[in-house]
Design a protein around this motif. Structure first.
Motif, short mmCIF file in Angstrom:
data_model
loop_
_atom_site.label_atom_id
_atom_site.label_comp_id
_atom_site.label_asym_id
_atom_site.label_seq_id
_atom_site.Cartn_x
_atom_site.Cartn_y
_atom_site.Cartn_z
N ALA B 33 -41.78 22.26 39.44
CA ALA B 33 -42.60 21.10 39.83
C ALA B 33 -41.88 20.28 40.89
CB ALA B 33 -42.91 20.24 38.62
N ARG B 101 -45.27 25.45 36.75
CA ARG B 101 -46.40 24.92 37.53
C ARG B 101 -45.94 24.06 38.68
NH1 ARG B 101 -51.42 24.93 35.43
NH2 ARG B 101 -51.57 25.57 33.25
N PHE B 103 -46.21 20.58 40.88
CA PHE B 103 -46.44 19.20 40.47
C PHE B 103 -47.94 18.94 40.44
CE2 PHE B 103 -46.77 14.60 41.74
CZ PHE B 103 -46.32 14.10 40.53
N ALA B 107 -49.06 19.81 34.92
CA ALA B 107 -47.61 19.95 34.74
C ALA B 107 -47.06 18.73 34.00
CB ALA B 107 -46.92 20.10 36.10
#
Lengths: 164, 354
Positions: B33, B101, B103, B107
């Motif tokens: 992220a 994931r 950002f 997430a």
């Protein structure tokens, strides 16, 4: 006329910089650099540059020495395309667009975007000159406390068989 | 009522090994992220995620120190140490997995679940039945089929077990002091590396982990006056910072600036099989995994009698950062316009040259 494509720009840039496409895209600046070249030189010049590069590739048919000759003939020794190609190299390595020589602007036209300028704040730290010399850009991309005591990590492909 | 699950040094070591894997498993999640955020944008969010990730690295080191203090050998290169994402984490409901994931609100929601405060009201409900044989990060290593409500519960179990074993066995803390990692290696995050020699220092180390994650006694701040990870991430959901005196559901500090679009949209939990076989990009992704495996081997040596090598390991982290950035700025062909990302499918080379 279709707009000069990013794929064509990357194909040219791979040959001009000797960095693989993954690294060029990895700077995150390929799109911005292409936009800069277009703004500074105009699409007609950029399209002609890409076409000359592709013609050089076709002419060489995979022979490296032949490609080197064809690139010098079709791109670097051309009054219009040569200075632009050299500028693209400097753009990737230094992150700065340098003003084209006065002879070029006299003949092919001056645009405001052709002045010397830094493309974005990120382009200094993404300059290819840093990985080429195995160093981090001073003041950016911190390499970790004390790492400066180590020799530069120069990529194997630059060592040409020499040992570190 | 589940009996105590830690009744021997071996069982304690198996719990601490699981803790090591658990702390590590959060790091790729946070870093994916973090590095997906476009440079020079989202500085509030980037800062929050970065500091949290760095503190997870502190936690990893603290667990290693506790393991070494009781005569264990921390290994970050044993098979299965790095989970295959998506993977389960303990949450009490068995209803969410952790992905790598970019950002995004999804997430951040996962981050909050990872760090969420303990909620088991009584000691006997600390362990819950998993109801399935799914891979779990904070499952009980000794009571099959059970796992913990939260990471805080998991550490509570370890702290209780430590206390019990230390009372029975005066030689529990038999580890070699020279294997302890000292505070000089940790910077850029809250808390300090605590060297562990006895029950008191072991409890301090493990309590720091639990407190930094979820807060002290259900408070927003930990005993060091630092905002707990859970509440830091809640700020991203509220769009507002906490300040002293705030309750968990009502931050009243300045607003946060978040732009969810200033993000490299990378493929969620990308796998090597998503990369075009034989491509330059696939080679770059494989290189990242190899480098990461070598890095884990270096950390393992640092935690097994060569703490000085942590300096080198930190240089490695900076190079891994560059590897992250390079991959995430490349489109992943055949993924509907999504970008590439490290897959964390790690195989440690048999002979690691360090």
């Amino acid at each position: 006329m279709t707009a000069p494509s990013l794929d064509d720009f990357l194909a040219l840039s791979v040959d001009l910089t000797a960095f693989p496409e993954t690294d060029l895209r990895g700077t995150g600046l390929a799109g911005k650099y292409l936009a800069k070249v277009r703004a500074a030189c105009g699409d007609a010049v950029v399209t002609a540059l890409f076409a000359a590069h592709q013609a050089a590739r076709a002419e060489a048919a995979g022979d490296p020495a032949g490609f080197d000759r064809a690139l010098r003939h079709r791109v670097f020794s051309d009054d219009c395309r040569g200075p632009v190609a050299r500028n693209v190299i400097k753009l990737w390595y230094a992150g700065t667009w340098y003003a084209l020589p006065p002879e070029w602007t006299d003949e092919f036209g001056a645009r405001p975007a052709a002045e010397t300028s830094t493309v974005t704040a990120a382009s200094y730290q993404e300059g290819l000159l840093w990985p080429a010399i195995g160093a981090n850009p001073p003041g950016a991309k911190a390499p970790g406390y004390g790492s400066w005591a180590e020799p530069p990590r120069i990529d194997d492909r630059y060592l040409k068989g020499e040992r570190r | 009522m589940i009996d105590a699950t830690i009744n021997s040094r071996e069982e304690l070591i198996s719990y601490l090994d699981a803790a090591l894997a658990l702390e590590h498993a959060t790091i790729p999640v946070y870093l994916t992220a973090y590095y997906s955020i476009h440079p020079t944008t989202n500085s509030d969010a980037a800062h929050i995620i970065r500091v949290t990730a760095v503190e997870e690295m502190l936690h990893l080191t603290l667990v290693a120190n506790v393991l070494n203090a009781i005569g264990g050998s921390p290994s970050l290169i044993r098979p299965g140490f790095v989970p295959s994402y998506p993977t389960y984490l303990p949450d009490g409901e068995n209803d969410f997995t952790v992905d790598l994931r970019p950002f995004s609100p999804e997430a951040v929601e996962t981050f909050c679940k990872i760090e969420r405060p303990r909620k088991a009201p009584e000691g006997d409900s600390r362990l819950v039945s998993t109801g399935a044989s799914e891979p779990l990060l904070a499952a009980s290593p000794t009571a099959e089929g059970f796992r913990f409500y939260s990471i805080g519960e998991f550490y509570e179990e370890i702290i209780e077990g430590l206390g019990r074993l230390a009372a029975e066995d005066p030689k529990l803390f038999c580890g070699d002091d020279s294997r302890q990692v000292g505070p000089e290696y940790f910077y850029s995050g809250g808390g300090d590396v605590i060297q562990v020699h006895d029950l008191a220092s072991a409890c301090r180390a493990l309590s720091l982990i639990a407190e930094q994650g979820e807060g002290l006694d259900a408070g927003v701040y930990d005993s060091g006056g630092e905002l707990a990870h859970y509440y830091r991430f809640r700020q991203l959901q509220f769009g507002r910072y906490y300040q002293k005196g705030d309750k968990g559901d009502a931050p009243s500090g300045p607003e946060l600036d978040i732009d969810w679009d200033e993000v490299f949209k990378v493929k969620v939990s990308a796998k090597m099989s998503d990369y075009p076989a034989g491509s330059e990009l696939a080679a770059a992704a494989a290189d990242f995994n190899t480098e990461y495996g070598t890095f884990l081997a270096l950390l393992t040596r640092s935690f097994n009698g060569e703490p000085d090598r942590l300096v080198e390991a930190i240089w490695y982290m900076f190079r891994l950062r560059d590897g992250f950035n390079r991959l995430m700025r490349n489109p992943l062909p055949g993924s509907d316009g999504l970008n590439a990302a490290p897959t964390f499918e790690i195989t440690v080379p048999d002979e690691v040259v360090l």
